[in-house]
Design a protein around this motif. Structure first.
Motif, PDB file in Angstrom:
ATOM      1  N   VAL A  27       6.578   3.114  12.051  1.00  0.00           N
ATOM      2  CA  VAL A  27       7.298   2.059  12.764  1.00  0.00           C
ATOM      3  C   VAL A  27       7.334   0.766  11.943  1.00  0.00           C
ATOM      4  CG1 VAL A  27       7.246   0.531  14.776  1.00  0.00           C
ATOM      5  CG2 VAL A  27       6.880   2.984  15.072  1.00  0.00           C
ATOM      6  N   LEU A  28       6.190   0.370  11.413  1.00  0.00           N
ATOM      7  CA  LEU A  28       6.140  -0.849  10.599  1.00  0.00           C
ATOM      8  C   LEU A  28       7.003  -0.710   9.347  1.00  0.00           C
ATOM      9  CD1 LEU A  28       2.347  -1.754  10.872  1.00  0.00           C
ATOM     10  CD2 LEU A  28       4.262  -3.099  11.750  1.00  0.00           C
ATOM     11  N   SER A  29       6.927   0.441   8.695  1.00  0.00           N
ATOM     12  CA  SER A  29       7.716   0.668   7.479  1.00  0.00           C
ATOM     13  C   SER A  29       9.207   0.697   7.782  1.00  0.00           C
ATOM     14  CB  SER A  29       7.290   1.981   6.818  1.00  0.00           C
ATOM     15  OG  SER A  29       5.930   1.955   6.452  1.00  0.00           O
ATOM     16  N   ILE A  30       9.568   1.285   8.922  1.00  0.00           N
ATOM     17  CA  ILE A  30      10.982   1.337   9.312  1.00  0.00           C
ATOM     18  C   ILE A  30      11.520  -0.073   9.553  1.00  0.00           C
ATOM     19  CG2 ILE A  30      12.526   1.943  11.231  1.00  0.00           C
ATOM     20  CD1 ILE A  30      11.017   4.618  11.410  1.00  0.00           C
ATOM     21  N   ILE A  31      10.771  -0.881  10.293  1.00  0.00           N
ATOM     22  CA  ILE A  31      11.217  -2.253  10.592  1.00  0.00           C
ATOM     23  C   ILE A  31      11.381  -3.067   9.310  1.00  0.00           C
ATOM     24  CG2 ILE A  31      10.570  -4.437  11.684  1.00  0.00           C
ATOM     25  CD1 ILE A  31       9.164  -2.773  13.865  1.00  0.00           C
ATOM     26  N   ILE A  32      10.359  -3.019   8.467  1.00  0.00           N
ATOM     27  CA  ILE A  32      10.392  -3.801   7.219  1.00  0.00           C
ATOM     28  C   ILE A  32      11.499  -3.304   6.286  1.00  0.00           C
ATOM     29  CG2 ILE A  32       9.113  -4.428   5.127  1.00  0.00           C
ATOM     30  CD1 ILE A  32       6.547  -4.243   6.842  1.00  0.00           C
ATOM     31  N   SER A  33      11.609  -1.987   6.130  1.00  0.00           N
ATOM     32  CA  SER A  33      12.597  -1.438   5.197  1.00  0.00           C
ATOM     33  C   SER A  33      14.025  -1.660   5.686  1.00  0.00           C
ATOM     34  CB  SER A  33      12.338   0.054   4.951  1.00  0.00           C
ATOM     35  OG  SER A  33      12.423   0.788   6.146  1.00  0.00           O
ATOM     36  N   LEU A  34      14.242  -1.641   7.000  1.00  0.00           N
ATOM     37  CA  LEU A  34      15.582  -1.918   7.522  1.00  0.00           C
ATOM     38  C   LEU A  34      15.977  -3.370   7.255  1.00  0.00           C
ATOM     39  CD1 LEU A  34      15.706  -0.004  10.935  1.00  0.00           C
ATOM     40  CD2 LEU A  34      17.061   0.469   8.891  1.00  0.00           C
ATOM     41  N   LEU A  35      15.034  -4.284   7.495  1.00  0.00           N
ATOM     42  CA  LEU A  35      15.313  -5.700   7.256  1.00  0.00           C
ATOM     43  C   LEU A  35      15.531  -5.981   5.772  1.00  0.00           C
ATOM     44  CD1 LEU A  35      12.719  -7.350   9.691  1.00  0.00           C
ATOM     45  CD2 LEU A  35      15.197  -7.202   9.988  1.00  0.00           C
ATOM     46  N   MET A  36      14.599  -5.505   4.949  1.00  0.00           N
ATOM     47  CA  MET A  36      14.697  -5.748   3.513  1.00  0.00           C
ATOM     48  C   MET A  36      15.870  -4.984   2.903  1.00  0.00           C
ATOM     49  SD  MET A  36      12.527  -7.969   2.620  1.00  0.00           S
ATOM     50  CE  MET A  36      12.719  -7.747   0.848  1.00  0.00           C
ATOM     51  N   GLY A  37      16.065  -3.748   3.324  1.00  0.00           N
ATOM     52  CA  GLY A  37      17.155  -2.935   2.792  1.00  0.00           C
ATOM     53  C   GLY A  37      18.514  -3.531   3.103  1.00  0.00           C
ATOM     54  N   THR A  38      18.664  -4.044   4.328  1.00  0.00           N
ATOM     55  CA  THR A  38      19.930  -4.683   4.709  1.00  0.00           C
ATOM     56  C   THR A  38      20.174  -5.936   3.880  1.00  0.00           C
ATOM     57  OG1 THR A  38      19.732  -3.862   6.987  1.00  0.00           O
ATOM     58  CG2 THR A  38      21.224  -5.715   6.610  1.00  0.00           C
ATOM     59  N   ILE A  87      -6.258   0.543   2.970  1.00  0.00           N
ATOM     60  CA  ILE A  87      -5.494   1.790   2.874  1.00  0.00           C
ATOM     61  C   ILE A  87      -4.235   1.750   3.741  1.00  0.00           C
ATOM     62  CG2 ILE A  87      -5.528   4.272   3.357  1.00  0.00           C
ATOM     63  CD1 ILE A  87      -8.480   4.277   2.637  1.00  0.00           C
ATOM     64  N   PHE A  88      -4.380   1.246   4.955  1.00  0.00           N
ATOM     65  CA  PHE A  88      -3.246   1.214   5.887  1.00  0.00           C
ATOM     66  C   PHE A  88      -2.106   0.367   5.346  1.00  0.00           C
ATOM     67  CE2 PHE A  88      -0.888  -0.672   9.397  1.00  0.00           C
ATOM     68  CZ  PHE A  88      -0.576   0.428  10.174  1.00  0.00           C
ATOM     69  N   TRP A  89      -2.409  -0.866   4.953  1.00  0.00           N
ATOM     70  CA  TRP A  89      -1.349  -1.769   4.502  1.00  0.00           C
ATOM     71  C   TRP A  89      -0.836  -1.407   3.110  1.00  0.00           C
ATOM     72  CZ3 TRP A  89       1.390  -4.235   7.772  1.00  0.00           C
ATOM     73  CH2 TRP A  89       0.823  -4.628   8.997  1.00  0.00           C
ATOM     74  N   SER A  90      -1.645  -0.743   2.317  1.00  0.00           N
ATOM     75  CA  SER A  90      -1.152  -0.234   1.029  1.00  0.00           C
ATOM     76  C   SER A  90      -0.066   0.807   1.265  1.00  0.00           C
ATOM     77  CB  SER A  90      -2.299   0.395   0.234  1.00  0.00           C
ATOM     78  OG  SER A  90      -3.208  -0.580  -0.211  1.00  0.00           O
ATOM     79  N   THR A  91      -0.295   1.652   2.263  1.00  0.00           N
ATOM     80  CA  THR A  91       0.694   2.674   2.602  1.00  0.00           C
ATOM     81  C   THR A  91       1.970   2.045   3.138  1.00  0.00           C
ATOM     82  OG1 THR A  91      -1.086   4.224   3.157  1.00  0.00           O
ATOM     83  CG2 THR A  91       1.120   4.768   3.941  1.00  0.00           C
ATOM     84  N   VAL A  92       1.817   1.093   4.054  1.00  0.00           N
ATOM     85  CA  VAL A  92       2.990   0.412   4.625  1.00  0.00           C
ATOM     86  C   VAL A  92       3.781  -0.294   3.532  1.00  0.00           C
ATOM     87  CG1 VAL A  92       3.748  -1.453   6.155  1.00  0.00           C
ATOM     88  CG2 VAL A  92       1.956   0.118   6.914  1.00  0.00           C
ATOM     89  N   ALA A  93       3.076  -0.964   2.625  1.00  0.00           N
ATOM     90  CA  ALA A  93       3.748  -1.670   1.531  1.00  0.00           C
ATOM     91  C   ALA A  93       4.518  -0.698   0.646  1.00  0.00           C
ATOM     92  CB  ALA A  93       2.725  -2.450   0.705  1.00  0.00           C
ATOM     93  N   ALA A  94       3.872   0.411   0.276  1.00  0.00           N
ATOM     94  CA  ALA A  94       4.517   1.400  -0.593  1.00  0.00           C
ATOM     95  C   ALA A  94       5.736   2.017   0.083  1.00  0.00           C
ATOM     96  CB  ALA A  94       3.520   2.489  -0.982  1.00  0.00           C
ATOM     97  N   MET A  95       5.588   2.413   1.344  1.00  0.00           N
ATOM     98  CA  MET A  95       6.703   3.018   2.072  1.00  0.00           C
ATOM     99  C   MET A  95       7.852   2.030   2.225  1.00  0.00           C
ATOM    100  SD  MET A  95       5.600   6.129   2.862  1.00  0.00           S
ATOM    101  CE  MET A  95       6.740   6.636   4.108  1.00  0.00           C
ATOM    102  N   SER A  96       7.519   0.779   2.525  1.00  0.00           N
ATOM    103  CA  SER A  96       8.544  -0.240   2.733  1.00  0.00           C
ATOM    104  C   SER A  96       9.304  -0.540   1.446  1.00  0.00           C
ATOM    105  CB  SER A  96       7.909  -1.530   3.272  1.00  0.00           C
ATOM    106  OG  SER A  96       7.273  -1.296   4.504  1.00  0.00           O
ATOM    107  N   ILE A  97       8.585  -0.639   0.331  1.00  0.00           N
ATOM    108  CA  ILE A  97       9.228  -0.897  -0.961  1.00  0.00           C
ATOM    109  C   ILE A  97      10.200   0.225  -1.314  1.00  0.00           C
ATOM    110  CG2 ILE A  97       8.826  -1.037  -3.461  1.00  0.00           C
ATOM    111  CD1 ILE A  97       6.170  -2.467  -2.767  1.00  0.00           C
ATOM    112  N   PHE A  98       9.721   1.453  -1.201  1.00  0.00           N
ATOM    113  CA  PHE A  98      10.534   2.610  -1.572  1.00  0.00           C
ATOM    114  C   PHE A  98      11.750   2.765  -0.653  1.00  0.00           C
ATOM    115  CE2 PHE A  98      11.494   7.196  -1.542  1.00  0.00           C
ATOM    116  CZ  PHE A  98      11.674   7.410  -2.893  1.00  0.00           C
ATOM    117  N   GLU A  99      11.506   2.693   0.660  1.00  0.00           N
ATOM    118  CA  GLU A  99      12.602   2.901   1.609  1.00  0.00           C
ATOM    119  C   GLU A  99      13.591   1.748   1.608  1.00  0.00           C
ATOM    120  OE1 GLU A  99      13.144   5.686   2.997  1.00  0.00           O
ATOM    121  OE2 GLU A  99      11.259   6.591   2.369  1.00  0.00           O
TER     122      GLU A  99
END
Length: 217
Positions: A27-38, A87-99
């Motif tokens: 959910v966090l990665s989706i929100i961040i990646s949608l905002l940043m990706g747009t 670990i949690f925020w490292s994953t969110v950061a990585a997923m958000s950057i990639f997506e």
């Protein structure tokens, strides 16, 4: 195969604990990646001198790297640069950057697909370039973007399982711990994982179909 003991209350609760982490990351990665990706997609579409080219280069680099490498980078390399995440925020950061990189290209492609005449018509009515983009181009482009965006988000949810490599206690990680205690639990855990991921991803695909129908009206 020992389905009875594999699905004891303790194991089921442990799986749901992992599922909760998976959903939080997703959910966090989706929100961040949608905002940043747009934002990145729009900036590339606007073709701002220098800025668009730099963004485009960075996006192309990220899109051509394995997600696992980015996860390693955020968890192991960033601390060497003085940036530390758990670990949690490292994953969110990585997923958000990639997506974000992936979604930005979907956004840009959707905007480019709209005929230039639409933009010219908006400008001729007195709208600014940004108003034309927001009120005319983006809503039309969303119809073509939505299926690809949803497919990318479904891939994001499944890719959260890669975080097991850095021991994030998500769904796949917890399932591995359970069948690591008894090899007769391997197939039951694989069945459970398949069921959990299918339900989540299928629900998201159904939601996207409803959105497509509404946008088509």
């Amino acid at each position: 195969m020992d389905f009875t003991n594999a699905f004891s209350w303790m194991n089921i609760r442990f799986l749901f604990d992992g599922l909760l982490i998976t959903l939080e990351v997703a959910v966090l990665s989706i929100i961040i990646s949608l905002l940043m990706g747009t934002l990145l997609g729009v900036l590339r579409y606007l073709k701002i001198p220098a800025v668009s080219k730099i963004i485009g280069f960075i996006i192309d680099v990220i899109r051509n790297l394995p997600l696992l490498l980015i996860i390693f980078f955020t968890y192991f390399a960033l601390p060497q640069l003085g940036i530390r995440f758990d670990i949690f925020w490292s994953t969110v950061a990585a997923m958000s950057i990639f997506e974000s990189a992936m979604i930005s290209e979907i956004i840009r492609g959707g905007l480019i697909s709209i005929p230039k005449g639409q933009t010219e018509a908006g400008l001729s009515t007195g709208l600014t370039k940004m108003q034309t983009l927001w009120y005319i181009v983006l809503p039309q482009g969303l119809r073509t973007m939505l299926p690809s965006i949803v497919s990318q988000l479904i891939a994001l949810i499944k890719d959260t399982s890669l975080a097991t490599i850095i021991s994030l206690p998500e769904l796949t990680h917890n399932a591995k711990i359970i069948y690591g205690q008894d090899t007769s639990y391997v197939i039951p855990m694989f069945v459970a994982l398949a069921l959990f991921y299918f339900v989540i991803c299928y629900a998201l695909s159904l939601l996207s179909k409803r959105l497509e129908v509404r946008l088509a009206k």
